[in-house]
Each structure stands twice: as structure tokens, then as C-alpha cells.
Design a protein around this motif. Sequence first.
Motif, short mmCIF file in Angstrom:
data_model
loop_
_atom_site.label_atom_id
_atom_site.label_comp_id
_atom_site.label_asym_id
_atom_site.label_seq_id
_atom_site.Cartn_x
_atom_site.Cartn_y
_atom_site.Cartn_z
N ILE A 187 0.84 -1.20 0.00
CA ILE A 187 0.00 0.00 0.00
C ILE A 187 0.88 1.25 0.00
CG2 ILE A 187 -1.61 1.32 1.43
CD1 ILE A 187 -2.97 -1.26 2.08
N LEU A 188 1.96 1.22 0.78
CA LEU A 188 2.88 2.37 0.79
C LEU A 188 3.48 2.59 -0.59
CD1 LEU A 188 4.96 2.21 4.10
CD2 LEU A 188 3.14 3.76 3.47
N LEU A 189 3.79 1.49 -1.32
CA LEU A 189 4.40 1.63 -2.64
C LEU A 189 3.43 2.29 -3.62
CD1 LEU A 189 7.02 0.85 -4.13
CD2 LEU A 189 5.80 -1.14 -4.98
N VAL A 190 2.16 1.81 -3.61
CA VAL A 190 1.15 2.41 -4.48
C VAL A 190 1.01 3.90 -4.18
CG1 VAL A 190 -1.29 2.43 -5.05
CG2 VAL A 190 -0.10 0.27 -4.80
N GLY A 191 0.96 4.24 -2.88
CA GLY A 191 0.84 5.64 -2.48
C GLY A 191 2.02 6.46 -2.96
N ALA A 192 3.23 5.89 -2.86
CA ALA A 192 4.42 6.64 -3.27
C ALA A 192 4.39 6.92 -4.76
CB ALA A 192 5.68 5.85 -2.89
N VAL A 193 3.97 5.92 -5.57
CA VAL A 193 3.92 6.13 -7.02
C VAL A 193 2.91 7.22 -7.36
CG1 VAL A 193 3.28 5.05 -9.19
CG2 VAL A 193 4.70 3.81 -7.58
N ILE A 194 1.71 7.12 -6.77
CA ILE A 194 0.66 8.12 -7.08
C ILE A 194 1.11 9.50 -6.63
CG2 ILE A 194 -1.69 8.83 -6.58
CD1 ILE A 194 -2.40 5.92 -6.31
N ALA A 195 1.69 9.61 -5.42
CA ALA A 195 2.11 10.91 -4.91
C ALA A 195 3.23 11.48 -5.78
CB ALA A 195 2.57 10.78 -3.47
N PHE A 196 4.14 10.61 -6.27
CA PHE A 196 5.23 11.10 -7.13
C PHE A 196 4.67 11.71 -8.41
CE2 PHE A 196 8.22 10.49 -10.59
CZ PHE A 196 9.35 11.12 -10.07
#
Lengths: 114, 162, 86
Positions: free
Chosen positions: B26-35
Motif C-alpha cells: 500500500i505504501l508503494l502504491v501511495g508513493a507512485v501516485i504521490a510522485f
Amino acid sequence: MELLGAIVTLMGSLVLLVASIGLLRMPDVYNRLQVGTKATTLGTILTLFGLLILMPGWWGKLILLIFFVMMTNPVSSHVLARASYFIKIPFTDRTVVDKLKVSSKAQKIEYEEK
Amino acid sequence: MKNFFIVFLILMIVWVLLNNTFQPDILLVGAVIAFFASAFLCKRCELFADMNFTPKGIIYTIIFLGVFMIDLIKSNLDVTRRVLNPALPIKPGIVEVKTKLKSKFARMLLANSITLTPGTLTVDVKDDSFFIHWIDVKDEDVKVASKEIVEKFEKYLEVIYG
Amino acid sequence: MVDTILTVAVAIILLSIGLTMIRFVKGKTSVDRVIAFDVMSIASIALIGILAYVTQRIIYLDVAIVYGLLGFLAVIIIAKYLEKSL
């Protein structure tokens, strides 16, 4: 501990009640906005904080909601105050001073001289 | 570059608060979207650029939040006293105050704080002057009103936003 | 005990929404009605929060977040419209 949370929630709802009484009693739009903004902000914060004490596992969304209410509530009241000033909603008779009117008049004269 | 990091950090914090977990996927998905959101949608977000990320600034931010909460509670007691009094003791008016702050974000925070403190509501902002609806006008003079309303927040915001 | 206090809190919030409704109907100016709407939507956020605790469903808090967002946007847009700058 649970009792404390419930009492904080009850206090929040009482502050919301004060907001609605103030909305009924105040004489003009600007004073209603004053009561409406302040009392609803603290009322919602207290209610959600009481839920945070009752249910510590939900801290993420509750803290997000508290910050959200704290940031957006003053903005919406400021926008409404500006709009009601510019469409010239009258003040109550007890108003003592209006510096904004004096200032915008001075600015207009300056503009016309240019 | 600094803007990009701050926007990215804020989006990540909101994402974690919303999901309420620290699972790596979930953290990875969030990081990609936020980037992608902060890289493509936020080219001109200069709002946070003049914040001071020094230890002093962070300590003052915490003190500012404390002062703000105490004032919020005080303002509510004040409003309650006025609303429940049968005689309705109000003496409203619009006064002008001056501020020394230059940064846009600091001014927004100042205007928000003024709105939530006892008996004041920001109506309009023109250059250096804030026009404030005061429910109980004590003095019409610009300097006295500025000292009464603005000064207690300004001294913290001046340190935080240089 | 906790349930009794929460019931009283819900009753008080409903009473305050009802009192706000009087201002909404009486109005006089459009801005008065917008203020009443704002206060009602914020009181509803608190109400949805309590409801989420009573039914033990965290998903209702998402509803409260979206409701607050929509209420805020509605107030901003109505104010812009009244100012004739839309």
C-alpha cells in the motif's frame, strides 16, 4: 476512559447547540458568521476528539477530519463575509465603525485622479 | 525541488492517514501516485517555499499550535457568554490592522487564526492591511487594534516563515 | 452509561440542526441561508462520526470526509456566484 470520551463528545454537541442558538439570536449576517464559525469549529473538534478517546484505533481518519475542519472552516466564513460585504448587505444599527468603506472610497478617488 | 518534496510528503501523510496501515504494498502504491501527482500537477506550487525547516522553526510551530488551541477555547467561551446573555452585549464594527508578514502562506495562516480567535473575523485583505469585523470594538485606531489582534500570532509566524 | 450519554449527544445535535433549520427557512438574505447550510453540514459531520462509533464501521468516516469536502466546495462556489465573479 470510555466515560471521559463520551463526556467530551457531549460537550462538543453542547457547543454545536450554542452555535445554532447564536445563529437565531444575532442581529445581522456578520455577527451570525462570527458565532457560526467559532462555535461549530470547536464543537466538531471536541466531538471527533471524544470519538478518538473512545476508539483509539481510528486515529488516522479522525485526525485528518479534525485538521480538515480546522483549515476549511475559517476560509469559507471569510469568503462569505467578503461576498456579503460586496453585495452590500446592511449592518445592524449597533455597528460603530466601518473602516473598509472609508478605505475603498479613498482608493476610488485616487483611481479617478489618475 | 523543495516544493516537490514538500507536496510529496504531504500527499504521503494524507495517504497513510487515510489507509491507516504501514503495509509495504500500500505504501508503494501511495508513493507512485504521490510522485506523479506532485511531478505533473504541481509545477507552480510555491506556497510552501518560504517555510524554515530548522529546529527553531519546528519548535515555534508547536508553540503556535498550542497558543492557537488555547485561543480557540477562549473565543468559544466568549461567544457562549455573548449568545446566552439576554441583553446581547455586542458592539460590532470593521477595523483595519497592519501586518509585517510578506509570505503568502504565513498571511493565510494569520487570517485563519484571526478568524478563530475571540470576536474577530477577516473580511478583506488589501496589500498590507487586513479588514476585520470585530464583535466588540475597543479602539478604532489602526495601531491599537493591530497590537490587540495581530501581534500575539505575528511574533511566532515571523520566526517560522522568516 | 456510554450509550446513554451518546444518545443524549445525538439528540442535542439533532435539536441544533432543527434550530438552524428555522434560520434557513426565515432567512431574509441569501447569505443567511448559506450560513445556515454551512452550520448544518458541519453538525452532520459530527453526527456521522457518532453514528460510525455506534455501528462500529470505520467506512462511515470516509463518508464524513467526502461530505465535508462537498459542503466546503458548495459554500465557496455559492459565495463566488453571489460576488458575481464566477
